[in-house]
Design an enzyme around this catalytic site. Structure first.
Site, PDB file in Angstrom:
ATOM      1  N   THR A  14      -6.306   5.795   9.739  1.00  0.00           N
ATOM      2  CA  THR A  14      -6.156   4.344   9.894  1.00  0.00           C
ATOM      3  C   THR A  14      -5.605   3.902  11.397  1.00  0.00           C
ATOM      4  O   THR A  14      -5.978   2.662  11.933  1.00  0.00           O
ATOM      5  CB  THR A  14      -5.167   3.660   8.837  1.00  0.00           C
ATOM      6  OG1 THR A  14      -5.820   4.260   7.668  1.00  0.00           O
ATOM      7  CG2 THR A  14      -5.190   2.187   9.056  1.00  0.00           C
ATOM      8  N   THR A  50      -2.945   8.371   6.557  1.00  0.00           N
ATOM      9  CA  THR A  50      -1.702   8.455   5.557  1.00  0.00           C
ATOM     10  C   THR A  50      -2.111   9.199   4.366  1.00  0.00           C
ATOM     11  O   THR A  50      -1.146   9.812   3.561  1.00  0.00           O
ATOM     12  CB  THR A  50      -1.074   7.448   5.458  1.00  0.00           C
ATOM     13  OG1 THR A  50      -1.707   6.587   4.758  1.00  0.00           O
ATOM     14  CG2 THR A  50      -0.517   6.896   6.759  1.00  0.00           C
ATOM     15  N   ASP A  51      -3.137   9.276   3.945  1.00  0.00           N
ATOM     16  CA  ASP A  51      -3.618   9.505   2.552  1.00  0.00           C
ATOM     17  C   ASP A  51      -3.470  11.032   2.150  1.00  0.00           C
ATOM     18  O   ASP A  51      -2.966  11.694   1.191  1.00  0.00           O
ATOM     19  CB  ASP A  51      -5.164   9.214   2.208  1.00  0.00           C
ATOM     20  CG  ASP A  51      -5.346   7.914   2.022  1.00  0.00           C
ATOM     21  OD1 ASP A  51      -4.338   7.074   1.650  1.00  0.00           O
ATOM     22  OD2 ASP A  51      -6.502   7.151   1.630  1.00  0.00           O
TER      23      ASP A  51
END
Length: 332
Positions: free
Chosen positions: A20, A97-98
């Site tokens: 992101t 971040t996932d």
């Protein structure tokens, strides 16, 4: 070298994997985009307190939902090259971040013995959008490395350093997506470690998967996994490590997994606590079927640990032994 000793970084390698933090709008929504180095240099221009840094864009840039153990091998090589070829004394990995906690945990195991700090960071909103956390996380990570961080792999998010062997992504929003889980520790620290686990030794890909238990789970599902060619299975159990102990077919499948050399590790589905297989009959039956205790390991840590142990080519009996011993703080 004492892992607690910190040394201010002078030359930092920034490895950009996508995520992101550098995404831009596309016809199908936000997608990873090249050109982040220039945006980063413009943003950080004039910040004289930071150490010198260089930038490398990994290919392909990915949404971290597409992360794989194969990509981890490329990332591992890039980190080692940053130190041994480019002369860097610290590495910053920009990552979505996932699966950031998975990747950081995996690198914690894959880089055992590497005597430099490696930080992972990212953002919940892309750089440049309103209320983004991108620049504060990126600048904060570089400043932390400049000031001095202990060797080993850590997460940096919103001014906080987190051990990847103990944390997970617990929120899909806000500036604090990661948290250290309250898990049991107390396992003996494994010393000395086998030479095969050192970061200098090549590691093969390992076939590891996760199976969460649910009420009434059928043995056929476990059989399908066993027959799929897996080498390791993380069994996410109820409570302190219980499962369907009154299901002979399920227990027989676990025994068949052990006979095939598949390493089965029990974790708890609970947010806090850990596995203690001998408390309840429903746990001791799993132990009798060959299931190992994952103690208080997180799913992320257990997945990375099995990737290391199975990928290092250790005999199965050695893998089973090291699973229940602490390597990098995952069982402390």
């Amino acid at each position: 070298m004492n892992p607690a000793v910190t040394h201010p970084a002078r030359n930092i390698m920034v490895l950009y994997t996508g995520g992101t933090i550098g995404m831009q709008a596309s016809a199908n929504g936000l997608a990873p985009a090249s050109g982040f180095e220039q945006r980063m240099r413009e943003q950080l221009a004039g910040q004289s307190t930071l150490a010198s840094w260089q930038f490398q864009e990994l290919a392909p840039l990915i949404d971290s939902a597409n992360m794989t153990p194969l990509y981890w091998q490329r990332l591992r090589t890039a980190i080692i090259d940053a130190v041994q070829v480019h002369g860097c004394d610290a590495v910053l990995v920009l990552h979505g971040t996932d699966t950031l906690a998975y990747s950081a945990a995996a690198m914690g195991f894959q880089l055992i013995g590497l005597a430099v700090p490696v930080l992972f960071t990212g953002s919940m909103l892309p750089a440049g959008v309103a209320d983004s956390d991108a620049w504060e996380n990126l600048g904060g990570s570089l400043q932390a490395l400049t000031d001095g961080v202990a060797q080993g792999v850590q997460l940096y998010f919103h001014g906080e350093l987190l051990a990847p062997s103990r944390c997970a992504k617990v929120r899909s929003y806000g500036r604090h997506p990661f948290a250290t889980l309250k898990r049991f520790g107390g396992a003996a620290h494994a010393e000395p470690l086998p030479a095969q686990l050192d970061y200098r030794q090549p590691k093969a890909l390992a076939n590891v998967t996760v199976l969460p238990l649910v009420p009434g789970i059928a043995a056929q599902l476990l059989d399908a996994l066993i027959d799929s060619g897996i080498q390791g299975l993380i069994l996410e159990c109820f409570g302190s490590g219980t499962g369907p102990s009154d299901n002979p077919a399920f227990l027989a499948s676990l025994e068949r997994a052990q006979q095939r050399g598949i390493v089965v590790v029990a974790l708890t589905q609970c947010h806090e606590g850990g596995v203690e297989l001998d408390i309840y009959e429903a746990g001791s039956r799993l132990r009798q079927a060959g299931v190992l205790s994952g103690g208080g390991m997180t799913r992320e840590a257990a997945f990375g640990k099995l990737q290391l142990l199975l990928g290092a080519g250790l005999p199965t009996q050695d893998v089973r032994r090291w699973v229940e011993l602490d390597l990098i703080g995952e069982l402390r």
